[in-house]
Design a protein around this motif. Structure first.
Motif, PDB file in Angstrom:
ATOM      1  N   SER A 128       0.938  -1.118  -0.253  1.00  0.00           N
ATOM      2  CA  SER A 128       0.295   0.213  -0.218  1.00  0.00           C
ATOM      3  C   SER A 128       0.868   1.281  -0.007  1.00  0.00           C
ATOM      4  O   SER A 128       0.583   2.035  -0.585  1.00  0.00           O
ATOM      5  CB  SER A 128      -1.011  -0.166   0.640  1.00  0.00           C
ATOM      6  OG  SER A 128      -1.824  -1.139   1.220  1.00  0.00           O
ATOM      7  N   ARG A 129       1.638   1.197   0.843  1.00  0.00           N
ATOM      8  CA  ARG A 129       3.221   2.188   0.867  1.00  0.00           C
ATOM      9  C   ARG A 129       3.907   2.753  -0.017  1.00  0.00           C
ATOM     10  O   ARG A 129       3.317   3.967  -0.824  1.00  0.00           O
ATOM     11  CB  ARG A 129       3.689   2.126   2.333  1.00  0.00           C
ATOM     12  CG  ARG A 129       2.903   2.311   3.406  1.00  0.00           C
ATOM     13  CD  ARG A 129       3.879   2.226   4.258  1.00  0.00           C
ATOM     14  NE  ARG A 129       5.395   3.415   4.363  1.00  0.00           N
ATOM     15  CZ  ARG A 129       5.915   2.705   5.040  1.00  0.00           C
ATOM     16  NH1 ARG A 129       6.444   1.964   5.663  1.00  0.00           N
ATOM     17  NH2 ARG A 129       7.268   3.860   5.201  1.00  0.00           N
ATOM     18  N   LEU A 130       4.317   1.217  -1.473  1.00  0.00           N
ATOM     19  CA  LEU A 130       4.563   1.371  -2.223  1.00  0.00           C
ATOM     20  C   LEU A 130       4.071   2.007  -3.243  1.00  0.00           C
ATOM     21  O   LEU A 130       3.806   3.059  -3.930  1.00  0.00           O
ATOM     22  CB  LEU A 130       5.014   0.353  -2.715  1.00  0.00           C
ATOM     23  CG  LEU A 130       6.338  -0.495  -1.569  1.00  0.00           C
ATOM     24  CD1 LEU A 130       6.618  -1.881  -2.108  1.00  0.00           C
ATOM     25  CD2 LEU A 130       7.846   0.683  -2.958  1.00  0.00           C
ATOM     26  N   SER A 131       3.032   1.793  -2.802  1.00  0.00           N
ATOM     27  CA  SER A 131       2.006   2.265  -4.123  1.00  0.00           C
ATOM     28  C   SER A 131       0.872   3.886  -4.453  1.00  0.00           C
ATOM     29  O   SER A 131       1.437   4.579  -5.237  1.00  0.00           O
ATOM     30  CB  SER A 131       0.523   1.310  -4.204  1.00  0.00           C
ATOM     31  OG  SER A 131       0.670   0.151  -5.110  1.00  0.00           O
ATOM     32  N   GLU A 132       1.357   4.157  -3.278  1.00  0.00           N
ATOM     33  CA  GLU A 132       1.170   5.735  -2.919  1.00  0.00           C
ATOM     34  C   GLU A 132       2.087   6.023  -3.322  1.00  0.00           C
ATOM     35  O   GLU A 132       1.798   7.813  -3.613  1.00  0.00           O
ATOM     36  CB  GLU A 132       0.988   5.609  -0.767  1.00  0.00           C
ATOM     37  CG  GLU A 132      -0.880   4.910  -0.879  1.00  0.00           C
ATOM     38  CD  GLU A 132      -0.870   4.586   1.171  1.00  0.00           C
ATOM     39  OE1 GLU A 132       0.499   5.584   1.607  1.00  0.00           O
ATOM     40  OE2 GLU A 132      -1.830   4.424   1.258  1.00  0.00           O
ATOM     41  N   ARG A 133       3.458   5.771  -2.869  1.00  0.00           N
ATOM     42  CA  ARG A 133       4.428   6.380  -3.528  1.00  0.00           C
ATOM     43  C   ARG A 133       4.069   7.148  -4.878  1.00  0.00           C
ATOM     44  O   ARG A 133       4.937   8.501  -5.023  1.00  0.00           O
ATOM     45  CB  ARG A 133       5.732   5.560  -2.556  1.00  0.00           C
ATOM     46  CG  ARG A 133       7.068   6.704  -3.692  1.00  0.00           C
ATOM     47  CD  ARG A 133       8.369   6.391  -2.732  1.00  0.00           C
ATOM     48  NE  ARG A 133       9.566   6.697  -3.995  1.00  0.00           N
ATOM     49  CZ  ARG A 133      10.332   6.429  -3.897  1.00  0.00           C
ATOM     50  NH1 ARG A 133      10.975   4.827  -3.953  1.00  0.00           N
ATOM     51  NH2 ARG A 133      11.272   6.970  -4.527  1.00  0.00           N
ATOM     52  N   HIS A 134       4.349   5.930  -5.376  1.00  0.00           N
ATOM     53  CA  HIS A 134       4.420   6.100  -6.666  1.00  0.00           C
ATOM     54  C   HIS A 134       2.933   6.516  -7.557  1.00  0.00           C
ATOM     55  O   HIS A 134       3.113   7.147  -8.492  1.00  0.00           O
ATOM     56  CB  HIS A 134       4.561   4.824  -7.267  1.00  0.00           C
ATOM     57  CG  HIS A 134       6.101   4.295  -7.176  1.00  0.00           C
ATOM     58  ND1 HIS A 134       7.096   5.320  -7.544  1.00  0.00           N
ATOM     59  CD2 HIS A 134       6.330   3.763  -6.114  1.00  0.00           C
ATOM     60  CE1 HIS A 134       8.692   4.897  -7.016  1.00  0.00           C
ATOM     61  NE2 HIS A 134       7.823   3.579  -5.926  1.00  0.00           N
ATOM     62  N   GLU A 135       1.752   6.081  -7.290  1.00  0.00           N
ATOM     63  CA  GLU A 135       0.869   7.079  -7.744  1.00  0.00           C
ATOM     64  C   GLU A 135      -0.025   8.416  -7.261  1.00  0.00           C
ATOM     65  O   GLU A 135       0.159   9.495  -7.454  1.00  0.00           O
ATOM     66  CB  GLU A 135      -0.522   6.399  -6.858  1.00  0.00           C
ATOM     67  CG  GLU A 135      -0.027   5.007  -7.364  1.00  0.00           C
ATOM     68  CD  GLU A 135      -0.701   4.698  -9.073  1.00  0.00           C
ATOM     69  OE1 GLU A 135      -1.546   5.586  -9.143  1.00  0.00           O
ATOM     70  OE2 GLU A 135      -0.584   3.586 -10.098  1.00  0.00           O
ATOM     71  N   ARG A 136       1.295   8.505  -6.049  1.00  0.00           N
ATOM     72  CA  ARG A 136       1.218  10.529  -5.316  1.00  0.00           C
ATOM     73  C   ARG A 136       1.228  11.380  -6.985  1.00  0.00           C
ATOM     74  O   ARG A 136       2.878  11.790  -7.764  1.00  0.00           O
ATOM     75  CB  ARG A 136       2.223  10.727  -4.347  1.00  0.00           C
ATOM     76  CG  ARG A 136       2.082  12.058  -3.799  1.00  0.00           C
ATOM     77  CD  ARG A 136       3.331  11.863  -2.862  1.00  0.00           C
ATOM     78  NE  ARG A 136       2.902  10.934  -2.254  1.00  0.00           N
ATOM     79  CZ  ARG A 136       4.155  10.478  -1.105  1.00  0.00           C
ATOM     80  NH1 ARG A 136       5.031  10.829  -1.720  1.00  0.00           N
ATOM     81  NH2 ARG A 136       3.734   8.812  -0.614  1.00  0.00           N
ATOM     82  N   GLY A 137       0.800  12.734  -6.982  1.00  0.00           N
ATOM     83  CA  GLY A 137       0.618  13.453  -8.008  1.00  0.00           C
ATOM     84  C   GLY A 137      -0.137  13.276  -9.288  1.00  0.00           C
ATOM     85  O   GLY A 137      -0.387  13.793 -10.099  1.00  0.00           O
ATOM     86  N   ARG A 138      -0.804  12.075  -9.026  1.00  0.00           N
ATOM     87  CA  ARG A 138      -1.612  11.254 -10.918  1.00  0.00           C
ATOM     88  C   ARG A 138      -3.023  12.347 -10.254  1.00  0.00           C
ATOM     89  O   ARG A 138      -3.550  12.227  -9.102  1.00  0.00           O
ATOM     90  CB  ARG A 138      -2.051  10.114 -10.742  1.00  0.00           C
ATOM     91  CG  ARG A 138      -0.510   9.487 -10.864  1.00  0.00           C
ATOM     92  CD  ARG A 138      -0.628   7.978 -11.239  1.00  0.00           C
ATOM     93  NE  ARG A 138       1.217   7.159 -11.337  1.00  0.00           N
ATOM     94  CZ  ARG A 138       1.690   6.973 -12.450  1.00  0.00           C
ATOM     95  NH1 ARG A 138       0.903   7.645 -13.933  1.00  0.00           N
ATOM     96  NH2 ARG A 138       3.123   6.491 -12.703  1.00  0.00           N
TER      97      ARG A 138
END
Length: 210
Positions: A128-138
């Motif tokens: 979940s944290r990995l996804s949040e990091r790389h989805e941030r700003g979309r």
């Protein structure tokens, strides 16, 4: 990593910033499986331990994680921008011709021994944290909760997580610091006027050598 004093980066916040900026790390180790290398996205917790702690996960089918579970030391490599340096960019070429090509680059190496885990809730927090990091700003960021829970549960059973406290860390900022000021300026201009975005990125880093 061979690192002459001119290129050595010892500032921990700068090293952490480069780790955070690197998309994909290379995790290497040697053990019963032989010499292994896996390309993995990692999370850094800067405040955990002396140098921070790295978190990531392997596919369960990847035998690499078994060596880490057995206590093998891991070397994790984070690559920054890199670029070929054309000798013609040095004013020294016109002065005496005693120049050769080289390669400028930024890299961080981190060492440690990992704790391997496969508890479902801990894995869920990690992905979940990995996804949040790389989805941030979309505009429409994807979240793990968007997928059916039974599907996510099946995916979690297919991975193994790890936490790797960093025991030693080295940085190398090879940005022509061993050249004269005029040669450095020539390299900076050559890279900045290149059509390659990585060349341009490295030129910008030469303006801010941290």
């Amino acid at each position: 990593m061979y690192c002459p004093a001119a290129f050595r980066q010892n500032d921990l916040p700068s090293l952490h910033a480069q780790i955070q900026a690197s998309g994909l790390a290379i995790v290497t180790s040697t053990g019963a499986q032989g010499l292994q290398a896996s390309h993995l996205p990692l999370l850094l917790e800067p405040g955990e331990g002396e140098f921070g702690t790295l978190y990531g996960h392997f596919a369960r089918a990847n035998p690499h994680w078994r060596d880490l579970a057995d206590g093998a030391e891991a070397l994790v490599v984070f690559n920054g921008p890199d670029a070929y340096v054309h000798p013609g960019w040095y004013p020294a070429k016109a002065e005496h011709g005693k120049v050769v090509p080289t390669w400028n680059y930024i890299a961080v190496h981190a060492w440690g021994q990992a704790e391997v885990f496969d508890e479902p809730e801990r894995l869920l927090e990690l992905v979940s944290r990995l996804s949040e990091r790389h989805e941030r700003g979309r505009a429409q960021p994807w979240a793990v909760s968007d997928a059916p829970r039974d599907y996510i549960d099946s995916m979690l059973r297919a991975i193994v997580g790890f936490a790797l406290p960093i025991r030693r860390i080295e940085g190398k900022w090879k940005l022509s610091q061993n050249r004269s000021a005029s040669d450095q300026a020539g390299v900076r201009t050559g890279l900045a006027t290149s059509n390659n975005p990585r060349d341009q990125e490295l030129a910008a880093r030469m303006n801010h050598t941290d």
